[in-house]
Write a protein that holds these residues in place. Structure first.
Motif, PDB file in Angstrom:
ATOM      1  N   HIS A   1      47.900  33.237 -18.025  1.00 21.54           N
ATOM      2  CA  HIS A   1      47.508  32.332 -19.111  1.00 21.54           C
ATOM      3  C   HIS A   1      46.075  31.819 -19.019  1.00 21.54           C
ATOM      4  O   HIS A   1      45.727  30.826 -19.649  1.00 21.54           O
ATOM      5  N   LEU A   2      45.254  32.512 -18.251  1.00 19.14           N
ATOM      6  CA  LEU A   2      43.831  32.183 -18.251  1.00 19.14           C
ATOM      7  C   LEU A   2      43.218  32.540 -19.606  1.00 19.14           C
ATOM      8  O   LEU A   2      43.578  33.545 -20.221  1.00 19.14           O
ATOM      9  N   GLY A   3      42.270  31.722 -20.058  1.00 17.37           N
ATOM     10  CA  GLY A   3      41.550  32.025 -21.278  1.00 17.37           C
ATOM     11  C   GLY A   3      40.371  32.947 -21.009  1.00 17.37           C
ATOM     12  O   GLY A   3      39.954  33.144 -19.865  1.00 17.37           O
ATOM     13  N   PHE A   4      39.826  33.509 -22.081  1.00 19.51           N
ATOM     14  CA  PHE A   4      38.656  34.381 -21.973  1.00 19.51           C
ATOM     15  C   PHE A   4      37.374  33.558 -22.039  1.00 19.51           C
ATOM     16  O   PHE A   4      37.149  32.802 -23.003  1.00 19.51           O
ATOM     17  N   GLU A   5      36.495  33.741 -21.055  1.00 18.64           N
ATOM     18  CA  GLU A   5      35.195  33.077 -21.094  1.00 18.64           C
ATOM     19  C   GLU A   5      34.331  33.616 -22.226  1.00 18.64           C
ATOM     20  O   GLU A   5      33.523  32.885 -22.795  1.00 18.64           O
TER      21      GLU A   5
ATOM     22  N   THR B   1      36.759  23.875 -34.201  1.00 24.98           N
ATOM     23  CA  THR B   1      38.035  23.247 -33.852  1.00 24.98           C
ATOM     24  C   THR B   1      38.978  24.331 -33.368  1.00 24.98           C
ATOM     25  O   THR B   1      39.202  25.326 -34.064  1.00 24.98           O
ATOM     26  N   VAL B   2      39.526  24.160 -32.171  1.00 23.17           N
ATOM     27  CA  VAL B   2      40.400  25.160 -31.552  1.00 23.17           C
ATOM     28  C   VAL B   2      41.840  24.689 -31.690  1.00 23.17           C
ATOM     29  O   VAL B   2      42.198  23.602 -31.222  1.00 23.17           O
TER      30      VAL B   2
ATOM     31  N   ARG C   1      47.141  20.136 -28.445  1.00 23.42           N
ATOM     32  CA  ARG C   1      47.217  21.246 -29.395  1.00 23.42           C
ATOM     33  C   ARG C   1      45.867  21.523 -30.040  1.00 23.42           C
ATOM     34  O   ARG C   1      45.548  22.671 -30.361  1.00 23.42           O
ATOM     35  N   ILE C   2      45.075  20.486 -30.268  1.00 17.11           N
ATOM     36  CA  ILE C   2      43.791  20.613 -30.966  1.00 17.11           C
ATOM     37  C   ILE C   2      42.665  20.301 -29.993  1.00 17.11           C
ATOM     38  O   ILE C   2      42.668  19.263 -29.324  1.00 17.11           O
ATOM     39  N   GLY C   3      41.681  21.188 -29.919  1.00 15.47           N
ATOM     40  CA  GLY C   3      40.516  20.969 -29.077  1.00 15.47           C
ATOM     41  C   GLY C   3      39.237  21.181 -29.872  1.00 15.47           C
ATOM     42  O   GLY C   3      39.269  21.599 -31.028  1.00 15.47           O
ATOM     43  N   LYS C   4      38.123  20.901 -29.236  1.00 13.32           N
ATOM     44  CA  LYS C   4      36.825  21.052 -29.893  1.00 13.32           C
ATOM     45  C   LYS C   4      35.874  21.757 -28.936  1.00 13.32           C
ATOM     46  O   LYS C   4      35.810  21.426 -27.742  1.00 13.32           O
ATOM     47  N   TYR C   5      35.133  22.737 -29.453  1.00 15.06           N
ATOM     48  CA  TYR C   5      34.134  23.423 -28.652  1.00 15.06           C
ATOM     49  C   TYR C   5      32.926  23.683 -29.536  1.00 15.06           C
ATOM     50  O   TYR C   5      32.990  24.448 -30.488  1.00 15.06           O
TER      51      TYR C   5
ATOM     52  N   HIS D   1      39.299  27.236 -20.284  1.00 17.31           N
ATOM     53  CA  HIS D   1      39.279  25.783 -20.124  1.00 17.31           C
ATOM     54  C   HIS D   1      39.556  25.025 -21.422  1.00 17.31           C
ATOM     55  O   HIS D   1      39.303  23.826 -21.499  1.00 17.31           O
ATOM     56  N   ILE D   2      40.066  25.702 -22.429  1.00 15.03           N
ATOM     57  CA  ILE D   2      40.534  25.030 -23.646  1.00 15.03           C
ATOM     58  C   ILE D   2      41.974  25.474 -23.873  1.00 15.03           C
ATOM     59  O   ILE D   2      42.222  26.604 -24.311  1.00 15.03           O
ATOM     60  N   HIS D   3      42.905  24.646 -23.530  1.00  7.97           N
ATOM     61  CA  HIS D   3      44.341  24.884 -23.680  1.00  7.97           C
ATOM     62  C   HIS D   3      44.902  25.891 -22.687  1.00  7.97           C
ATOM     63  O   HIS D   3      46.133  26.044 -22.622  1.00  7.97           O
TER      64      HIS D   3
END
Length: 243
Positions: free
Chosen positions: A181-185, A221-222, A213-217, A172-174
């Protein structure tokens, strides 16, 4: 300190003879997967700076050199792979933690200087049983094997990690909802628990410039490194350290 991040695309802005002049102040390069090794070799040769890489789910011609279990012919290694000879001058970061004493983190609050702490993971979620693809459980197990070194970092340096580099993104981040193209939990768990300043990943192509392009978790910073992107850390090289 400026860090050049690249992934998934041989960017003509990087793959040219004038790149060092265009990116003259780069101190570290992170290659987040799906890049030909001759491109990594070019980056190392031109910049002559510390370079780390992970594998993605394509361009895996040399993956077996770093992971003996991936050899499909059943043959055995007669000796350990000598990365200094065959490693293209870059350090493989897949499922490893490194302490780089030549790149020094300077705490912006205390001014304390400690080495760069970096870890990484190769591959993507399993979608067609291909090479360098993993289930959630398999990837979580690989991350758990990093925990002793991360705890050591915390005890000695006061933090677990500065940079976590992967190919796939967190869930759920990018990431996208198609199976490839699923991300890893488990990456979300890793970020929440070990709080690297940056997570740098590839795999998600940015064909639409409006795509994030830039996310936050939590505290991390992702960054999607597709093509190229430059990030900064409050760091200085050892040559700049105070006497």
């Amino acid at each position: 300190m400026k860090i050049l991040c690249v992934s998934d695309y041989v960017d003509p802005l990087i793959y040219n003879q004038n790149v060092k002049e265009a990116f003259a102040d780069i101190d570290l390069i992170l290659c987040a997967g799906d890049l030909p090794m001759d491109y990594v070799d070019f980056i190392v040769s031109v910049f002559n700076k510390p370079t780390y890489f992970v594998f993605g789910n394509h361009d895996l011609k040399e993956y077996h050199l770093y992971h003996r279990e991936s050899r499909l012919d059943g043959s055995r290694f007669t000796k350990s792979y000598d990365q200094s000879i065959h490693g293209h001058g870059a350090t493989y970061l897949g499922f490893k933690c490194f302490i780089n004493d030549n790149l020094v983190f300077e705490d912006p609050q205390t001014g304390k200087k400690t080495p760069l702490l970096i870890a990484g993971a190769s591959g993507t979620v399993r979608y067609n049983n291909g090479l360098c693809q993993f289930t959630e459980a398999q990837m979580k197990f690989k991350l758990l094997k990093l925990v002793p070194k991360l705890i050591y970092n915390k005890l000695r340096y006061g933090r677990y990690l500065d940079i976590f580099m992967t190919h796939a993104s967190p869930r759920h981040i990018h990431d996208h909802e198609d199976p490839c193209h699923l991300g890893f939990e488990c990456y979300n768990w890793f970020l929440e628990r070990f709080k690297p300043t940056y997570m740098v990943h590839g795999h998600i192509h940015l064909y639409d410039l409006r795509e994030e392009r830039i996310g936050k978790y939590y505290d991390s910073t992702v960054v999607n490194a597709y093509a190229h992107y430059v990030i900064e850390l409050p760091m200085k090289t050892t040559e700049q350290k105070d006497n």
